[in-house]
Design a protein around this motif. Structure first.
Motif, mmCIF file in Angstrom:
data_model
loop_
_atom_site.group_PDB
_atom_site.id
_atom_site.type_symbol
_atom_site.label_atom_id
_atom_site.label_comp_id
_atom_site.label_asym_id
_atom_site.label_seq_id
_atom_site.Cartn_x
_atom_site.Cartn_y
_atom_site.Cartn_z
ATOM 1 N N TYR A 2 22.337 -0.279 7.628
ATOM 2 C CA TYR A 2 23.082 -1.161 8.529
ATOM 3 C C TYR A 2 22.280 -2.417 8.843
ATOM 4 C CZ TYR A 2 25.394 -2.898 12.708
ATOM 5 O OH TYR A 2 26.015 -3.710 13.620
ATOM 6 N N LEU A 5 22.287 -4.756 5.884
ATOM 7 C CA LEU A 5 23.557 -5.479 5.743
ATOM 8 C C LEU A 5 23.656 -6.595 6.778
ATOM 9 C CD1 LEU A 5 26.141 -2.635 5.012
ATOM 10 C CD2 LEU A 5 25.332 -4.411 3.452
ATOM 11 N N TYR A 9 24.071 -10.434 5.891
ATOM 12 C CA TYR A 9 25.186 -11.243 6.374
ATOM 13 C C TYR A 9 24.681 -12.496 7.091
ATOM 14 C CZ TYR A 9 29.371 -12.747 8.757
ATOM 15 O OH TYR A 9 30.424 -13.509 9.199
ATOM 16 N N VAL A 208 28.919 -9.209 -5.209
ATOM 17 C CA VAL A 208 28.532 -8.091 -4.347
ATOM 18 C C VAL A 208 28.135 -8.581 -2.957
ATOM 19 C CG1 VAL A 208 26.746 -6.333 -3.997
ATOM 20 C CG2 VAL A 208 27.911 -6.515 -6.199
ATOM 21 N N GLU A 209 27.258 -9.593 -2.890
ATOM 22 C CA GLU A 209 26.865 -10.134 -1.578
ATOM 23 C C GLU A 209 28.048 -10.731 -0.839
ATOM 24 O OE1 GLU A 209 22.968 -10.404 -3.914
ATOM 25 O OE2 GLU A 209 25.055 -10.830 -4.341
ATOM 26 N N GLU A 212 30.150 -7.958 0.633
ATOM 27 C CA GLU A 212 29.515 -7.397 1.821
ATOM 28 C C GLU A 212 29.648 -8.327 3.027
ATOM 29 O OE1 GLU A 212 25.703 -6.731 0.053
ATOM 30 O OE2 GLU A 212 26.099 -4.597 -0.289
ATOM 31 N N ALA A 215 33.214 -8.145 4.256
ATOM 32 C CA ALA A 215 33.455 -6.846 4.886
ATOM 33 C C ALA A 215 33.046 -6.863 6.353
ATOM 34 C CB ALA A 215 32.706 -5.746 4.141
ATOM 35 N N GLU A 216 32.034 -7.675 6.679
ATOM 36 C CA GLU A 216 31.532 -7.740 8.056
ATOM 37 C C GLU A 216 32.257 -8.790 8.902
ATOM 38 O OE1 GLU A 216 29.221 -5.665 9.337
ATOM 39 O OE2 GLU A 216 29.369 -4.637 7.405
ATOM 40 N N THR A 242 29.542 -0.879 -4.073
ATOM 41 C CA THR A 242 29.907 -1.783 -2.979
ATOM 42 C C THR A 242 31.390 -1.701 -2.671
ATOM 43 O OG1 THR A 242 28.123 -3.289 -3.625
ATOM 44 C CG2 THR A 242 29.828 -4.176 -2.181
ATOM 45 N N ARG A 245 32.299 1.501 -0.934
ATOM 46 C CA ARG A 245 31.894 1.537 0.467
ATOM 47 C C ARG A 245 32.822 0.706 1.359
ATOM 48 N NH1 ARG A 245 27.200 -0.157 -0.328
ATOM 49 N NH2 ARG A 245 27.373 -2.309 0.371
ATOM 50 N N ILE A 246 33.329 -0.416 0.808
ATOM 51 C CA ILE A 246 34.139 -1.326 1.624
ATOM 52 C C ILE A 246 35.613 -0.942 1.644
ATOM 53 C CG2 ILE A 246 34.958 -3.728 1.766
ATOM 54 C CD1 ILE A 246 32.240 -4.559 0.599
#
Length: 472
Positions: A2, A5, A9, A208-209, A212, A215-216, A242, A245-246
């Motif tokens: 966490y 991530l 972010y 991928v980045e 992520e 996603a946030e 990834t 997970r999302i």
């Protein structure tokens, strides 16, 4: 994980949501890339913009004086991101200056790197960025469009390429031209897209980045991706992990271009220096990870629009309401071809519908209220059937050419959202009434499509996503 991530972010947010930006290669000459970037960021960006070009001092543009800086090191203020649009050979030196300045993010618009065979130059750029801890988007990209702050590194003028309004959809695109065309298309249809990012050669930051980061971001409800191919060993597994997970938290809709022919793969390599790979590999990856796959760009946004506005259904059973028997038949064909169900209305409810609707209405499902229908006939059907356990979602065909229908029908359809089930509409035609009716539905979160086939695919995406969430 966490904390990692959160740190990621915070760094990537400098690329996506900066408060200040330097434009290296800014130009006062209309018709140039540097001019468009400067106009975007100096006149519409809600943050601070710093033009960098040693050829200019102070230039009067757009009714005010614009100060140019000789280099990034001359700017006294802190800078979140450097936007670089200079010839490819100059980019490593500019990145060194950015690193010395303490800038941690860069968007490299410039082309002429690996996609043109200059792999060594691209590797040099990567090495400099890594040395100074700079997260780099590109090169060979249009970069970022943030509709919330108007941070806009797209170098096509607004009058030629529209910018969509803020909204719940984010696009990650491997192609800059495709991203630009989608933005223009979305702007003309008032489709809300909060973020559009093109990563080009992905010398550093990859999909991928970006996945992520989105996603946030609570402003993003659906993530869409236009992909041509992966580039490095190990990328497939990283992308798979990834997305998996999302996906249970946010829908990810993907369109993969370059689906396997020799010519298609050759085109992908020459475009962004990526490898297309076999389509079967990507198809399997998306399915396993929980991404929803589209067969075209248009279909991707048809599905994204529904996923962004509608709840997920409990099952596959669809209520079809129409004022056109032919459209009803087309809707059933499309739904069943996708594996969705169009169950018959229970006899007890059918008898009640017979009493309330016109004598010649069909009440089995599809329910044809006929060309003599009024707004109230639609309301009766929706209020009687949507609250029941017999149907999980609704496809409503509204051909507004029927004389008994008015703009009030939109209020009845919007009101049916209270039952907590997905509703999509089919609205076809070009009159002012048709357009205003469609706008009323769309503005209230009821996605509208011109054909039953496209509406059916949107419902399929909703059901598919409900299965993804249960599985993952």
């Amino acid at each position: 994980m966490y904390l990692n991530l959160c740190f990621l972010y915070s760094v990537i947010s400098k690329l996506l949501d900066p408060q200040s930006a330097a434009i290296v290669g800014a130009s006062p000459k209309p018709g140039t890339v540097g001019y468009v970037l400067l106009e975007n960021l100096a006149t519409r960006f809600k943050g601070r913009a710093y033009p960098v070009n040693p050829k200019y001092d102070v230039v009067e543009l757009w009714g005010r004086k614009i100060k140019f800086y000789k280099s990034l090191l001359e700017v006294e203020d802190d800078i979140d991101v450097a936007v670089i649009a200079t010839p490819a050979p100059t980019v490593p030196k500019i990145l060194e200056e950015a690193g010395q300045k303490g800038i941690k993010a860069a968007v490299v618009i410039s082309s002429g790197f690996a996609e043109a065979g200059n792999v060594e130059l691209e590797n040099w750029v990567k090495a400099v960025a890594k040395q100074y801890g700079i997260r780099l988007l590109g090169p060979n990209c249009i970069g970022v469009y943030n509709a919330y702050t108007n941070f806009d590194t797209q170098f096509l003028p607004v009058e030629r390429a529209g910018r969509p309004p803020p909204g719940p959809i984010a696009l990650i695109s491997q192609s800059g031209a495709v991203a630009t065309a989608i933005m223009d298309w979305a702007a003309r249809r008032r489709l809300g897209m909060g973020f559009v990012v093109n990563y080009g050669n992905k010398a550093d930051v990859t999909e991928v980045e970006l996945l992520e980061a989105f996603a946030e971001d609570e402003r993003v409800k659906v993530i869409t991706m236009y992909m041509e191919g992966l580039k490095y060993p190990g990328e497939a597994k990283r992308l798979l992990d990834t997305v998996r997970r999302i996906a249970p938290k946010k829908p990810i809709v993907v369109y993969k271009a370059g689906r396997g022919s020799t010519a298609a793969q050759r085109a992908v390599r020459s475009h962004t220096a990526a490898m297309a790979g076999t389509y079967e590999m990507y198809h399997g990856l998306f399915k396993q990870a929980g991404a929803i796959e589209a067969s075209s760009v248009r279909e991707m946004f048809d599905m994204a629009k529904a996923l962004a506005t509608q709840p997920t259904p409990r099952g596959p059973r669809v209520l079809v309401v129409t004022d056109s028997g032919g459209m009803g038949v087309q809707a059933v064909d499309a739904l069943e071809a996708l594996g969705l169900e169009v169950p018959e209305v229970p006899e007890s409810i059918a008898k009640e519908l017979k009493r309330e609707l016109l004598p010649f209405a069909a009440v089995s499902n599809p329910i044809d209220v006929t060309g003599s229908a009024t707004d109230e006939h639609y309301k009766i059907v929706l209020d009687m059937l949507l609250p029941t356990a017999f149907f999980d979602m609704a496809l409503v065909v509204t051909l507004m050419q029927v004389p008994g229908l008015t703009k009030n029908l939109a209020e009845y359809i919007i009101g049916a959202k209270k039952y907590g089930k997905p509703i999509v509409a089919v609205n076809f035609g070009g009159s002012e009434l048709v357009q205003k009716f469609e706008e009323a539905l769309e503005d209230s979160g009821v996605p509208t499509y011109p054909t039953p086939e496209r509406a059916a695919k949107a419902l399929w995406a909703l059901y598919r996503y409900s299965q993804v969430r249960r599985r993952l």
